[in-house]
Design a protein around this motif. Sequence first.
Motif, PDB file in Angstrom:
ATOM      1  N   VAL A  53       1.022  -1.133   0.009  1.00 15.13           N
ATOM      2  CA  VAL A  53      -0.065   0.062   0.206  1.00 15.13           C
ATOM      3  C   VAL A  53       0.861   1.263   0.153  1.00 15.13           C
ATOM      4  O   VAL A  53       2.030   1.189   0.608  1.00 15.13           O
ATOM      5  N   ASP A  54       0.445   2.326  -0.544  1.00 11.56           N
ATOM      6  CA  ASP A  54       1.207   3.522  -0.700  1.00 11.56           C
ATOM      7  C   ASP A  54       1.585   3.934   0.722  1.00 11.56           C
ATOM      8  O   ASP A  54       0.880   4.103   1.657  1.00 11.56           O
ATOM      9  N   PRO A  55       3.088   4.320   0.899  1.00 13.10           N
ATOM     10  CA  PRO A  55       3.400   4.744   2.023  1.00 13.10           C
ATOM     11  C   PRO A  55       2.691   5.807   2.877  1.00 13.10           C
ATOM     12  O   PRO A  55       2.410   5.807   4.121  1.00 13.10           O
ATOM     13  N   ARG A  56       2.612   6.563   1.851  1.00 14.75           N
ATOM     14  CA  ARG A  56       1.662   7.963   2.546  1.00 14.75           C
ATOM     15  C   ARG A  56      -0.029   7.422   3.077  1.00 14.75           C
ATOM     16  O   ARG A  56      -0.265   7.869   4.283  1.00 14.75           O
ATOM     17  N   ILE A  90      -0.419   4.575   3.946  1.00 13.73           N
ATOM     18  CA  ILE A  90      -0.291   3.674   5.460  1.00 13.73           C
ATOM     19  C   ILE A  90       0.087   4.530   6.508  1.00 13.73           C
ATOM     20  O   ILE A  90      -0.682   4.316   7.590  1.00 13.73           O
ATOM     21  N   LYS A  91       0.762   5.664   6.360  1.00 11.78           N
ATOM     22  CA  LYS A  91       1.000   6.591   7.549  1.00 11.78           C
ATOM     23  C   LYS A  91      -0.384   7.280   7.865  1.00 11.78           C
ATOM     24  O   LYS A  91      -0.698   7.057   9.287  1.00 11.78           O
ATOM     25  N   PHE A 111      -7.064   2.798  -0.539  1.00 12.28           N
ATOM     26  CA  PHE A 111      -5.589   2.666  -0.838  1.00 12.28           C
ATOM     27  C   PHE A 111      -5.395   3.655  -1.867  1.00 12.28           C
ATOM     28  O   PHE A 111      -5.919   3.689  -2.862  1.00 12.28           O
ATOM     29  N   PRO A 167       9.938   3.003   4.163  1.00 10.62           N
ATOM     30  CA  PRO A 167       9.736   4.258   3.006  1.00 10.62           C
ATOM     31  C   PRO A 167       9.018   5.426   3.376  1.00 10.62           C
ATOM     32  O   PRO A 167       9.307   6.481   2.782  1.00 10.62           O
ATOM     33  N   THR A 168       8.013   5.496   4.434  1.00 15.06           N
ATOM     34  CA  THR A 168       7.464   6.607   4.823  1.00 15.06           C
ATOM     35  C   THR A 168       8.216   7.801   5.588  1.00 15.06           C
ATOM     36  O   THR A 168       8.076   8.760   5.450  1.00 15.06           O
ATOM     37  N   GLU A 194       7.256   5.884  12.660  1.00 12.61           N
ATOM     38  CA  GLU A 194       6.175   5.696  11.546  1.00 12.61           C
ATOM     39  C   GLU A 194       4.718   5.891  12.052  1.00 12.61           C
ATOM     40  O   GLU A 194       4.109   6.533  11.542  1.00 12.61           O
ATOM     41  N   ARG A 254      10.553  -1.922  -3.072  1.00 18.43           N
ATOM     42  CA  ARG A 254       9.620  -2.862  -2.388  1.00 18.43           C
ATOM     43  C   ARG A 254      10.222  -4.169  -2.518  1.00 18.43           C
ATOM     44  O   ARG A 254      10.327  -4.675  -3.275  1.00 18.43           O
ATOM     45  N   ARG A 302      -2.495  -6.402  -5.936  1.00 19.44           N
ATOM     46  CA  ARG A 302      -2.972  -6.556  -4.397  1.00 19.44           C
ATOM     47  C   ARG A 302      -3.882  -7.650  -4.079  1.00 19.44           C
ATOM     48  O   ARG A 302      -3.638  -8.294  -2.976  1.00 19.44           O
TER      49      ARG A 302
END
Lengths: 138, 447
Positions: A33-36, A38-39, A138, B145-146, B275, B347, B355
């Motif tokens: 899932v896109d890191p942003r 997830i955040k 997502f 990665p964040t 995080e 990744r 997905r």
Amino acid sequence: MIIEQTYQVRGGDFAHAGDASSKVKKLLKQLDVDPRKIKSIVIALYEAEVNIVAHAWEGIIRILIDRDHIRMVLEDKGPGIADIEQAMVEGYSTASREVREMGFGAGMGLSNIKRNTDQMEITSRVGEGTVLTMVNYF
Amino acid sequence: MRVDPAKCIGCTHCMQVCPTEAIRVSNGLAVITGERCVDCGNCMRACPVDAFYIMQDDLSLMQKFKYRVALFPSVMIGQFPEHITDDQIYGALLELGFTHLMEVEQPIHWLVEAYRKYHAENPDIRPLISSFCPAIVRLIQIRYPTLIDHIVMVKAPHDLAAHYALERLKGEGAQEGETGLFYITPCSAKIAAVKRPLGEKESIVDGILNMDEMYNRVMQVISSRPGVGSSGYREYLTREGILWPLPRGEARLFKHKSMAIDGIHNVVKMLERLETENHPELEFLELRSCDQGCAGGILLSGNRFLTVERLERRARTFPHSHEVNPDGPAKADVLEKLVTDPIEPARVFQLDPDRSRAIEKMALVEKILCRLPAIDCAACGAPNCHALAEDIVMGKAKMTDCLFLQAEWQHEGRVTPARGFRNMEKIWGEGRFKADCKKKGARNEGY
């Protein structure tokens, strides 16, 4: 197919507040899932988890992960929220002095959750408990 | 990071300490998954038989160059016994064929200024995370990665010294291609960063030399000679420079609004927290993979605490960095070259690019975990039950790799004993279970 996970949360157990959010974070990373996104999800879930720890007696977190969204349902047995609208206001807090001294209860929780979720719904009965449902795409 | 098949005895030490679960044992040998490896060197440290090694360049490479510059961090000096002087060490390095010597933390004030500038220009990113330790940068790239945005996009001291040395030699009349830069490092991750750069297209150094090898070479030629007068080589070395690779070396710039964490497993705990939680009160985080920072570097020969001790005492005899701040035309040029290229997330832990399939695989992992014993014994050749379950789902392992499950299936008659034994040998190597009184390992060496 969907992923279903359940986590128990104990009221007052600040030492383990955040455990469920870290586990969910790990799953979402594996699903790429896109890191942003997830955040945001993890910030919202962490706030909600801490809310149970700080205010309720016990709670259960149900996570459903589908291919394009996550649904998080947090159900607690606790004092409930009398005025949800007021509780959503930034800075409004009913947290006890002890809880504030631990660095929680600044009254930013619910507004922070709202900022970080795509859909949010709260129902509550005073003296019984609260159900918070959050959905993020997502 | 490579494994020498002649030395590896196929135990589980390396696999158990790897922070990214990059190691498996197959056919009696440790196998590293390159894309997961952050080159932290923990496997090398844990190996009871020295089976891990790091690629390096040959010293003879320097014969190609007219000007041969040895770049080395201050911990190089710190690792030697106290009675060996700076002059002797410098003398020995010259004797090995270098024409110029440069401790890389010079002129460190330029780097200090680059950090301060980056800090001022990015007020919304807090805490900033140091880019100094390449193992940590890779760790963030693949696992967090964040947090990539938090990394300070400024290069390391060896880049500073390399560019500075080039500029200076140019000033002294060196032609293009006449100068060879050789970086002596105690760090497996720095070597990897030079060999497969991150945040730059190509590394500036021409060769990389392992510090343990250079320690031996220096010790061999040092004898009782008094050494050379070497202070001229340290014109721009300062207190802050010498301390830079040690704990709080960078963090001290940001005083109490900073934190320094060393040891990659400690760093992992902090990154996990960062995080989920915001820490706006922290301006700067110094994160180092090795305990005691570079003084604990995997290729360093001295005791890490004695190294820190010697360097702290040495630092006190040098001026502060702001007192030694060479200005001049070179400064702007060098500073410009110290800006890092953007780092893209990698990744490597995703189960599947699709997905829906990833979700199916994740569900399958959970199902397999129901069958595994949760002993995390690593006898399957994977570091724990969860890692084995993932390997099975990814088609890299099978259920009978779990020796407990296999024993159960033998008991139920689903697997023949002969087949079971062959499966075991596939993981641990043929003949691995014959009686052998001279076998290596198994001797609680840790006590």
